[in-house]
Design an enzyme around this catalytic site. Sequence first.
Site, PDB file in Angstrom:
ATOM      1  N   SER A   1      -6.337  26.411  19.020  1.00 23.13           N
ATOM      2  CA  SER A   1      -7.471  27.201  19.520  1.00 23.13           C
ATOM      3  C   SER A   1      -7.252  28.695  19.252  1.00 23.13           C
ATOM      4  CB  SER A   1      -7.668  26.949  21.014  1.00 23.13           C
ATOM      5  OG  SER A   1      -6.461  27.191  21.702  1.00 23.13           O
TER       6      SER A   1
ATOM      7  N   LYS B   1       0.883  23.030  30.348  1.00 26.50           N
ATOM      8  CA  LYS B   1      -0.060  23.281  29.258  1.00 26.50           C
ATOM      9  C   LYS B   1       0.187  24.671  28.666  1.00 26.50           C
ATOM     10  CE  LYS B   1      -4.893  22.735  28.010  1.00 26.50           C
ATOM     11  NZ  LYS B   1      -6.257  22.962  28.431  1.00 26.50           N
TER      12      LYS B   1
ATOM     13  N   LEU C   1     -17.569  24.919  27.374  1.00 23.85           N
ATOM     14  CA  LEU C   1     -17.265  24.041  28.512  1.00 23.85           C
ATOM     15  C   LEU C   1     -18.369  24.075  29.562  1.00 23.85           C
ATOM     16  CD1 LEU C   1     -13.541  23.882  29.602  1.00 23.85           C
ATOM     17  CD2 LEU C   1     -14.833  22.444  28.059  1.00 23.85           C
ATOM     18  N   GLY C   2     -18.955  25.243  29.787  1.00 27.75           N
ATOM     19  CA  GLY C   2     -20.040  25.354  30.772  1.00 27.75           C
ATOM     20  C   GLY C   2     -21.189  24.425  30.408  1.00 27.75           C
TER      21      GLY C   2
ATOM     22  N   ASN D   1      -8.194  28.274  30.855  1.00 31.66           N
ATOM     23  CA  ASN D   1      -6.906  27.922  30.293  1.00 31.66           C
ATOM     24  C   ASN D   1      -5.890  28.966  30.730  1.00 31.66           C
ATOM     25  OD1 ASN D   1      -5.303  26.338  28.728  1.00 31.66           O
ATOM     26  ND2 ASN D   1      -6.377  26.778  26.805  1.00 31.66           N
TER      27      ASN D   1
ATOM     28  N   ALA E   1     -14.814  21.142  23.151  1.00 30.70           N
ATOM     29  CA  ALA E   1     -16.206  21.372  22.751  1.00 30.70           C
ATOM     30  C   ALA E   1     -16.286  22.718  22.042  1.00 30.70           C
ATOM     31  CB  ALA E   1     -17.099  21.389  23.983  1.00 30.70           C
TER      32      ALA E   1
ATOM     33  N   ARG F   1     -30.577  37.545  28.062  1.00 27.88           N
ATOM     34  CA  ARG F   1     -30.023  36.208  27.800  1.00 27.88           C
ATOM     35  C   ARG F   1     -30.903  35.125  28.443  1.00 27.88           C
ATOM     36  NH1 ARG F   1     -27.440  34.710  23.991  1.00 27.88           N
ATOM     37  NH2 ARG F   1     -25.768  33.468  24.888  1.00 27.88           N
TER      38      ARG F   1
ATOM     39  N   GLY G   1     -21.456  30.837  32.983  1.00 31.98           N
ATOM     40  CA  GLY G   1     -20.938  30.793  31.621  1.00 31.98           C
ATOM     41  C   GLY G   1     -21.527  29.623  30.873  1.00 31.98           C
TER      42      GLY G   1
ATOM     43  N   GLU H   1      -6.997  34.557  24.288  1.00 35.51           N
ATOM     44  CA  GLU H   1      -6.637  34.592  25.713  1.00 35.51           C
ATOM     45  C   GLU H   1      -5.131  34.856  25.871  1.00 35.51           C
ATOM     46  OE1 GLU H   1      -9.818  31.928  28.086  1.00 35.51           O
ATOM     47  OE2 GLU H   1      -8.632  30.730  26.701  1.00 35.51           O
TER      48      GLU H   1
END
Length: 305
Positions: free
Chosen positions: A252, A184, A13-14, A105, A131, A37, A9, A264
């Site tokens: 988010s 969280k 974050l990756g 998450n 990020a 890709r 990914g 998500e």
Amino acid sequence: MSTPWHVLGAGSLGTLWATRLARAGLAVRLIVRDAERLRSYNAAGGLTLVEHGEANTYAVPAQTTDDPEPIRRLLVACKAYDTENAVAGLASRLTADAELILLQNGLGSQDAVANRVPQARCISASSTEGAFRDGDWRVVFAGHGYTWLGDVAHAVAPIWLDDLDAAKIPHAWSTDILTRLWRKLALNCAINPLTVLHDCRNGGLQAHHCEVAILCAELIELLQRCGQPAAADNLQQEVERVILATAANYSSMYQDVASRRRTEISYLLGHACKVATRHQLHLPHLNQLQVRLVAHLHSLGLPSD
Ligand code: NAP
């Protein structure tokens, strides 16, 4: 040679992890979806990280999922809804002692992965770093933070935490990672869906104090019932603190909806409602919140799972 970090990914974050590991001189391999890709990545010449306004490009070697190289250490940086399938596509490449670090998450995707690859050690992470992508293969480091890592099955910390020290990735090993993930998730459930439904920044929820308080009471009931009393401690006070401290920010979930990206939800509010049902807990406001959010996403033509 040290064990390479395979990063699945190449999103926000990756990229944030891959570039910092590579910059510390550690072996990193980026895994991208397919040959197209990979061509696009090679044409870009690497991953670019923008930090304090300065852009640096790192030529991290990349490969597709069907590359034959065995994988011993896999950092999984997909969205929660993509994770299980993405890892399943790499299952045959995992060594017998493979370790996975799951950056997702919410909850639900970690168990799905662990069931898919039972031979692997699965380490969950909970991060406050931030990020975002401002172009293909280009990520802005927007918020410095901290990452907690832990393994619900084995309390012993892995040796590769030294690599994170070398890469200057602020982190700590946690023996209560599940409690952190639930905490969280609860904060997210109390704030994010309401910012979408009221079309406001986090601070806008100060005008909906009662609605937030009722949700917190139900979330506390849920956390206590599912064996996470520590995650329930002073939840409402922390929710109120976060609303104030991040008053100017868009959540988010708000940003996902505004950019017409899939949310998500299934791994956040959806997971909370599912667990409540499993425990035969009646949480009318949390359920109603999910019904309203799903209807809202449908009305916008966005996926609601
Ligand atoms: P993202 O920017 O959307 O990146 C996800 C990446 O996964 C994309 O590059 C995507 O590829 C790739 N991907 C999906 N399926 C794949 C597959 N089968 N094979 C190869 N690559 C695949 O997401 P993110 O913001 O980094 O978020 C990742 C997770 O971290 C989420 O659960 C999020 O909630 C969590 N998190 C994010 C932040 C943050 O600040 N961004 C902070 C804390 C936690 P394409 O580029 O080809 O679409």
